[in-house]
Design an enzyme around this catalytic site. Sequence first.
Site, PDB file in Angstrom:
ATOM      1  N   SER A 170       0.834  -1.214   0.000  1.00 15.03           N
ATOM      2  CA  SER A 170       0.000   0.000   0.000  1.00 15.03           C
ATOM      3  C   SER A 170       0.860   1.253   0.000  1.00 15.03           C
ATOM      4  O   SER A 170       0.531   2.246  -0.644  1.00 15.03           O
ATOM      5  CB  SER A 170      -0.881   0.008   1.252  1.00 15.03           C
ATOM      6  OG  SER A 170      -1.716  -1.114   1.247  1.00 15.03           O
TER       7      SER A 170
ATOM      8  N   SER B  52      -9.103  -1.381  -0.376  1.00 16.31           N
ATOM      9  CA  SER B  52     -10.242  -0.492  -0.090  1.00 16.31           C
ATOM     10  C   SER B  52      -9.818   0.675   0.807  1.00 16.31           C
ATOM     11  O   SER B  52     -10.270   1.813   0.619  1.00 16.31           O
ATOM     12  CB  SER B  52     -11.349  -1.283   0.629  1.00 16.31           C
ATOM     13  OG  SER B  52     -11.971  -2.159  -0.263  1.00 16.31           O
TER      14      SER B  52
ATOM     15  N   GLU C 242      -4.217  -3.193  -7.081  1.00 12.65           N
ATOM     16  CA  GLU C 242      -4.339  -1.804  -7.569  1.00 12.65           C
ATOM     17  C   GLU C 242      -4.871  -0.882  -6.460  1.00 12.65           C
ATOM     18  O   GLU C 242      -5.603   0.066  -6.711  1.00 12.65           O
ATOM     19  CB  GLU C 242      -5.159  -1.736  -8.866  1.00 12.65           C
ATOM     20  CG  GLU C 242      -4.526  -2.638  -9.925  1.00 12.65           C
ATOM     21  CD  GLU C 242      -4.839  -2.313 -11.356  1.00 12.65           C
ATOM     22  OE1 GLU C 242      -5.260  -1.185 -11.639  1.00 12.65           O
ATOM     23  OE2 GLU C 242      -4.653  -3.207 -12.204  1.00 12.65           O
TER      24      GLU C 242
ATOM     25  N   GLN D  17     -39.879 -14.801   0.142  1.00 18.41           N
ATOM     26  CA  GLN D  17     -39.737 -13.343   0.207  1.00 18.41           C
ATOM     27  C   GLN D  17     -38.319 -12.948   0.643  1.00 18.41           C
ATOM     28  O   GLN D  17     -37.760 -11.976   0.146  1.00 18.41           O
ATOM     29  CB  GLN D  17     -40.760 -12.744   1.158  1.00 18.41           C
ATOM     30  CG  GLN D  17     -40.892 -11.254   0.908  1.00 18.41           C
ATOM     31  CD  GLN D  17     -41.850 -10.590   1.840  1.00 18.41           C
ATOM     32  OE1 GLN D  17     -41.816 -10.818   3.054  1.00 18.41           O
ATOM     33  NE2 GLN D  17     -42.719  -9.764   1.298  1.00 18.41           N
TER      34      GLN D  17
HETATM   35  C1  FAD Z   1      -4.063 -11.119  -7.309  1.00 20.25           C
HETATM   36  C2  FAD Z   1      -3.065 -10.025  -7.100  1.00 20.25           C
HETATM   37  C3  FAD Z   1      -2.342  -9.556  -8.172  1.00 20.25           C
HETATM   38  C4  FAD Z   1      -1.385  -8.550  -8.000  1.00 20.25           C
HETATM   39  N1  FAD Z   1      -0.661  -8.102  -9.085  1.00 20.25           N
HETATM   40  C5  FAD Z   1       0.271  -7.127  -8.922  1.00 20.25           C
HETATM   41  C6  FAD Z   1       1.048  -6.651 -10.042  1.00 20.25           C
HETATM   42  O1  FAD Z   1       0.869  -7.096 -11.182  1.00 20.25           O
HETATM   43  N2  FAD Z   1       1.984  -5.705  -9.823  1.00 20.25           N
HETATM   44  C7  FAD Z   1       2.212  -5.165  -8.594  1.00 20.25           C
HETATM   45  O2  FAD Z   1       3.071  -4.297  -8.482  1.00 20.25           O
HETATM   46  N3  FAD Z   1       1.489  -5.591  -7.508  1.00 20.25           N
HETATM   47  C8  FAD Z   1       0.538  -6.550  -7.645  1.00 20.25           C
HETATM   48  N4  FAD Z   1      -0.204  -6.997  -6.564  1.00 20.25           N
HETATM   49  C9  FAD Z   1       0.112  -6.488  -5.244  1.00 20.25           C
HETATM   50  C10 FAD Z   1      -0.948  -5.519  -4.706  1.00 20.25           C
HETATM   51  O3  FAD Z   1      -0.914  -4.311  -5.396  1.00 20.25           O
HETATM   52  C11 FAD Z   1      -0.698  -5.375  -3.194  1.00 20.25           C
HETATM   53  O4  FAD Z   1      -1.012  -6.622  -2.606  1.00 20.25           O
HETATM   54  C12 FAD Z   1      -1.554  -4.263  -2.587  1.00 20.25           C
HETATM   55  O5  FAD Z   1      -1.116  -3.003  -3.001  1.00 20.25           O
HETATM   56  C13 FAD Z   1      -1.536  -4.327  -1.050  1.00 20.25           C
HETATM   57  O6  FAD Z   1      -0.254  -4.427  -0.568  1.00 20.25           O
HETATM   58  P1  FAD Z   1       0.121  -5.560   0.523  1.00 20.25           P
HETATM   59  O7  FAD Z   1      -0.444  -6.849   0.063  1.00 20.25           O
HETATM   60  O8  FAD Z   1       1.587  -5.473   0.745  1.00 20.25           O
HETATM   61  O9  FAD Z   1      -0.677  -5.149   1.823  1.00 20.25           O
HETATM   62  P2  FAD Z   1      -0.269  -4.037   2.905  1.00 20.25           P
HETATM   63  O10 FAD Z   1       0.118  -2.789   2.229  1.00 20.25           O
HETATM   64  O11 FAD Z   1       0.719  -4.646   3.833  1.00 20.25           O
HETATM   65  O12 FAD Z   1      -1.631  -3.810   3.660  1.00 20.25           O
HETATM   66  C14 FAD Z   1      -2.115  -4.656   4.710  1.00 20.25           C
HETATM   67  C15 FAD Z   1      -3.408  -4.050   5.249  1.00 20.25           C
HETATM   68  O13 FAD Z   1      -3.138  -2.757   5.821  1.00 20.25           O
HETATM   69  C16 FAD Z   1      -4.003  -1.777   5.234  1.00 20.25           C
HETATM   70  N5  FAD Z   1      -3.283  -0.499   5.154  1.00 20.25           N
HETATM   71  C17 FAD Z   1      -2.058  -0.288   4.651  1.00 20.25           C
HETATM   72  N6  FAD Z   1      -1.744   1.020   4.743  1.00 20.25           N
HETATM   73  C18 FAD Z   1      -2.815   1.644   5.319  1.00 20.25           C
HETATM   74  C19 FAD Z   1      -3.103   2.997   5.682  1.00 20.25           C
HETATM   75  N7  FAD Z   1      -2.224   3.976   5.461  1.00 20.25           N
HETATM   76  N8  FAD Z   1      -4.284   3.251   6.254  1.00 20.25           N
HETATM   77  C20 FAD Z   1      -5.212   2.272   6.473  1.00 20.25           C
HETATM   78  N9  FAD Z   1      -4.980   0.962   6.157  1.00 20.25           N
HETATM   79  C21 FAD Z   1      -3.796   0.664   5.581  1.00 20.25           C
HETATM   80  C22 FAD Z   1      -4.304  -2.322   3.842  1.00 20.25           C
HETATM   81  O14 FAD Z   1      -5.488  -1.746   3.331  1.00 20.25           O
HETATM   82  C23 FAD Z   1      -4.451  -3.808   4.149  1.00 20.25           C
HETATM   83  O15 FAD Z   1      -5.731  -4.056   4.682  1.00 20.25           O
HETATM   84  C24 FAD Z   1      -1.165  -7.994  -6.721  1.00 20.25           C
HETATM   85  C25 FAD Z   1      -1.936  -8.464  -5.627  1.00 20.25           C
HETATM   86  C26 FAD Z   1      -2.883  -9.454  -5.817  1.00 20.25           C
HETATM   87  C27 FAD Z   1      -3.694  -9.923  -4.644  1.00 20.25           C
END
Ligand code: FAD
Length: 379
Positions: free
Chosen positions: A132, A366, A363, A279
Amino acid sequence: MPRQHSEKFNKFRIQVRNFVENELEPASREVEKNAEIPESLVNRMREIGLFGLSIPKEYGGVGLTTLEEVIIYEEITRTNACYRSRIGTSNGIGSMGILYDGTEEQKKKYLPAIAKGDCTAAFAMTEADSGSDAANISTSAELIREGWVLNGAKQFITNAAAADLFTVLAVTDSEKRTRGGVTAFAVEKDVPGLYIGPADTKMGLKGSHTHELIFKDCRVLKENVIGGMDQLGQGFKTAMRVLDKGRMSIGACALGASQKVMELCIEHFKKFGVSKPNQAVSFELANMATKIYAARQMLYDAASMRDAGHNVTTQSSMVKVFCTEMASQIASKAMDIFAMAGSLTDSRFEIFFRDVRLYRIYEGTSEIQRIIIARDLLK
Ligand SMILES: Cc1cc2nc3c(=O)[nH]c(=O)nc-3n(C[C@H](O)[C@H](O)[C@H](O)COP(=O)(O)OP(=O)(O)OC[C@H]3O[C@@H](n4cnc5c(N)ncnc54)[C@H](O)[C@@H]3O)c2cc1C
């Protein structure tokens, strides 16, 4: 009022719908089991032009407007989401940086091959410590006499194994970072020092794979800075523009899946009835239809705004959060309606139930969409 589209587009839409119903959907269970889309189906996607939806005609693409493109995504996601994922990076995050900010030479070199489906494009931004928090990436690019040297690792990169070209975000100035220190590179798959890890095993999107990308003194030509040296340090802006459109596309996918899930519920209810009072079920169906109607209006409005040249950063985030959360709610209510029949792994519904949850993550989650919307409200 129904929106008017050209006759040519309406024909294309019907062609895509028939392809989905007659060719993609019948193979869906097999694709899920083998975790692979057969090359024969990928070739059919090439023939129909599905890899070039968003690429302008002058570069060999179909040249759809944003509104037309989201409608086609709605059609494609009436079946297994992995099919859209196979074409999604080439139409979206993998190629749009080159289209928006690339040099004319880069556009001519890469876009026609991407549009034909001969070159799969992917996008590499996420890292272990910056999902993120994309501003926190640490993959670096250093300029030496012979070109750029990249070091670092990206994770969860969709279509990495199938890709011929990656849009890679790397830090070129660690002081400036997102304010002029992150650069987007067009990295070809066979450059020295680029390694692709094994596919991740995921709960959904089984036929679409994500991988780690490792850069170990990876050599990239000087001319492969997207947009050339004038764009040095502007990669974060490029990535954010790319994601503005990408988020709208993910909203469209969540909408297409929601529509299909509702139709499956109606079919199931009419055929078998359910033990819940009629319903209760009909009210759930009415809620689904109402949400889908609202989501579609929102999506089409935002897409039309983009086509008219407006900035749609906030609207894209609204579309993404609304449509993807709606899809999860609808999938959950559908599971109540189907009950055990929905959980059976040979039901059409079960794949949707797992896949739609992932739309809320990539991308931008939420929470990240809400941060973008609130920032605009409070500025
Ligand atoms: C099927 C799939 C395909 C993907 N393909 C690509 C791709 O092609 N290229 C690419 O670069 N990436 C890709 N991704 C990676 C995706 O973009 C990341 O998983 C996403 O941005 C979230 O990052 P993270 O998983 O590290 O979660 P984290 O950033 O670690 O987040 C963990 C939790 O903390 C919350 N959080 C984080 N920061 C905050 C904040 N400031 N305030 C409130 N809540 C917060 C998040 O919403 C989440 O609930 C893919 C992911 C999936 C699942």
